[in-house]
Write an enzyme that holds these catalytic residues in place. Structure first.
Site, PDB file in Angstrom:
ATOM      1  N   ARG A  12      -0.547  -2.895 -18.680  1.00 26.22           N
ATOM      2  CA  ARG A  12      -1.897  -2.206 -18.969  1.00 26.22           C
ATOM      3  C   ARG A  12      -1.925  -1.161 -17.789  1.00 26.22           C
ATOM      4  NH1 ARG A  12      -5.896  -3.424 -21.408  1.00 26.22           N
ATOM      5  NH2 ARG A  12      -4.470  -4.927 -22.416  1.00 26.22           N
ATOM      6  N   TYR A  18       1.020  -1.161  -0.022  1.00 30.37           N
ATOM      7  CA  TYR A  18      -0.037  -0.027  -0.097  1.00 30.37           C
ATOM      8  C   TYR A  18       0.876   1.263   0.097  1.00 30.37           C
ATOM      9  CZ  TYR A  18      -4.865  -0.553  -0.136  1.00 30.37           C
ATOM     10  OH  TYR A  18      -6.250  -0.656  -0.708  1.00 30.37           O
ATOM     11  N   LYS A  21      -0.019   0.229 -25.443  1.00 30.06           N
ATOM     12  CA  LYS A  21      -0.420   0.105 -26.713  1.00 30.06           C
ATOM     13  C   LYS A  21       1.066   0.388 -27.529  1.00 30.06           C
ATOM     14  CE  LYS A  21      -5.120   1.427 -26.267  1.00 30.06           C
ATOM     15  NZ  LYS A  21      -5.616   2.079 -25.023  1.00 30.06           N
ATOM     16  N   GLU A  60      -0.478   4.639  -0.859  1.00 28.49           N
ATOM     17  CA  GLU A  60      -1.244   5.874  -1.126  1.00 28.49           C
ATOM     18  C   GLU A  60      -0.603   7.285  -0.775  1.00 28.49           C
ATOM     19  OE1 GLU A  60      -4.774   5.683   1.450  1.00 28.49           O
ATOM     20  OE2 GLU A  60      -5.816   4.364   0.099  1.00 28.49           O
ATOM     21  N   ASP A  62      -5.270  12.983 -25.812  1.00 29.44           N
ATOM     22  CA  ASP A  62      -5.233  11.573 -25.220  1.00 29.44           C
ATOM     23  C   ASP A  62      -4.630  10.814 -26.275  1.00 29.44           C
ATOM     24  OD1 ASP A  62      -5.624   8.948 -24.874  1.00 29.44           O
ATOM     25  OD2 ASP A  62      -7.663   8.862 -24.384  1.00 29.44           O
ATOM     26  N   THR A 110      -2.410   5.908 -22.460  1.00 28.54           N
ATOM     27  CA  THR A 110      -2.204   4.413 -21.928  1.00 28.54           C
ATOM     28  C   THR A 110      -0.808   3.994 -22.014  1.00 28.54           C
ATOM     29  OG1 THR A 110      -2.873   3.239 -23.986  1.00 28.54           O
ATOM     30  CG2 THR A 110      -4.516   3.611 -22.359  1.00 28.54           C
TER      31      THR A 110
END
Ligand SMILES: Cc1ncc(COP(=O)(O)O)c(C=O)c1O
Length: 429
Positions: A233, A52, A227, A54, A198, A224
């Protein structure tokens, strides 16, 4: 490999090995997919999934973050170098989350976004009525011209003047032509709108200068990482030197702040909790790979392969939206072949060739049927294929589409696909 998985969960083990077999034995032409290196795979599947973290490096809400801080800093710094960006946030879990955080950084609910129509190449998150973007914002769509398949920037400028959007969105899921970011900037400035790009699809090409970069022109750039960029991903948000420290009014607090601060706080805590640290580590590895000289050679080959495949398909009598491609993908309008996108996708899949059905501009068919297919070359280029293979694959696609329902043709095509796959091996564990 995968011995623990095999013992603990034979069913999931079966799906993983089945997927490896599928990838190894078919031709992957989905424009949004690629094959990551084994180094990226190892980074994506490691103990950092336990952590974790954060917050951001040096400012976490949890202890024990020294290693993940290093990994996230490496990812951010490599992405900054790769894209020449002043600000990078590598935490968005996916492209959709990056877009959500980007919109929330600068827009109030009810503001107007001028974005590309879905049927003309836009993405779900660019204003689809079934997506948060279409629910929370006023969406005005622009499209490409019927006769050219290209954006008419003068018409776009007129539309912008009419609707006065708060944000103009450039960058798409299915557009085969180069984008004119300086022109988009001029249009955004003429109406006082934010400009967002984008570049989920073309990120790799932008990183190596084979597509003009949006960083010097756009307030916010999202992408992203899986690609053309060939990473795990995931999503990412960037801003260039001119924009990262630009003062904006934070739409959530109503107070003035720097754009970079608004983006950071909209990713966490605005829209996400703990970042996926194993995926951030894998992003860092992919960016390291993309900074090497051979990545530019790879991207050049993606474009050359797309041109070769487009040429082969046009020789076979296919109509390509805009008459060809400048980038890694092409959109085939099957109307003159009397075949729907769905039937073409199914027939090609039965023949060992994976593509996706796709709306074409002014499509009369529904999104589940469509009149077209989208084809891209990043994945097969990773496999090492070149122009001569693309020419032959265009012929194979043509033969299948001319023989929908003919199992003999599917089976002959599968045999030829297998030969290609054996010649260009992919994942061997
Ligand atoms: C232009 C564009 N933006 C955003 C996305 C969303 O990415 P993700 O599927 O990672 O949420 C995609 C995915 O295909 C895309 O093409």
């Amino acid at each position: 490999m995968f011995n623990n998985l095999k013992e603990t969960d034979p069913e999931i083990f079966g799906t993983v090995t089945g997927e490896i077999d599928r990838l190894n034995s078919t031709l992957e032409l989905i424009a949004s997919e690629n094959f990551v290196s084994k180094a990226v795979l190892e980074a994506a599947g490691n103990v950092m999934t336990n952590k974790y973290a954060e917050g951001y490096p040096g400012k976490r809400y949890y202890g024990g973050c020294e290693q993940v801080d290093i990994a996230e800093d490496l990812a951010r710094n490599r992405a900054k170098e790769l894209f020449d960006a002043a600000y990078v946030n590598v935490q968005p879990h996916a492209g959709a989350q990056a877009n959500m955080a980007a919109f929330f950084s600068v827009l109030k609910v009810g503001d107007t976004i001028l974005g590309m129509d879905l049927a003309h190449g836009g993405h779900l998150t660019h204003g689809s009525p079934v997506n948060f973007s279409g629910k929370l914002y006023q969406i005005v769509s622009y499209g490409v011209e019927k006769d050219t398949g290209r954006i008419d920037y003068d018409k776009l400028a007129d539309l912008a003047k009419k609707v006065k959007p708060q944000l103009i969105l450039a960058g798409y899921s299915a557009h085969p032509r180069e984008l004119d970011f300086p022109k988009f900037r001029e249009i955004a400035d003429s109406v006082g709108a934010f400009l967002m790009a984008d570049i989920a699809h073309i990120a790799g090409l932008c990183a190596v200068g084979l597509h003009p970069s949006p960083i010097p022109y756009c307030d916010i750039v999202t992408t992203t990482t899986h690609k053309t960029l060939r990473g795990p991903r995931g999503g990412m948000i960037m801003a260039g030197e001119k924009f990262a420290d630009k003062k904006i009014i934070d739409p959530w607090s109503g107070k003035e702040r720097k754009l970079r601060g608004a983006i950071s706080s909209r990713v966490f805590p605005g829209t996400q909790g703990g970042p996926l640290m194993h995926i951030i580590a894998a992003k860092a590895v992919a960016f390291h790979e993309a900074l090497q000289d051979d990545y530019k050679v790879y991207c050049r080959q993606i474009i050359d392969n797309a041109a070769a495949l487009a040429g082969s398909l046009m020789d076979e009598g296919f109509n390509l939206v805009s008459g060809g491609t400048d980038n890694h993908l092409m959109l085939v309008d099957l109307t003159n072949k009397g075949v729907t996108g769905k039937d073409a996708e199914d027939a090609l899949e039965d023949s060992g060739i994976t593509v996706n059905k796709n709306m074409v501009p002014f499509d009369q068919n529904s999104p589940m049927v469509t009149s077209g297919i989208r084809i891209g070359t990043p994945a097969l280029t990773t496999r090492g294929m070149k122009e001569s293979e693309m020419k032959r694959i265009g012929q194979l696609i043509s033969r299948v589409i001319a023989n929908i329902g003919n199992e003999d043709v599917y089976s002959e095509t599968r045999s030829e696909v297998k030969k290609f796959c054996d010649e260009f091996p992919l994942y061997i564990f």
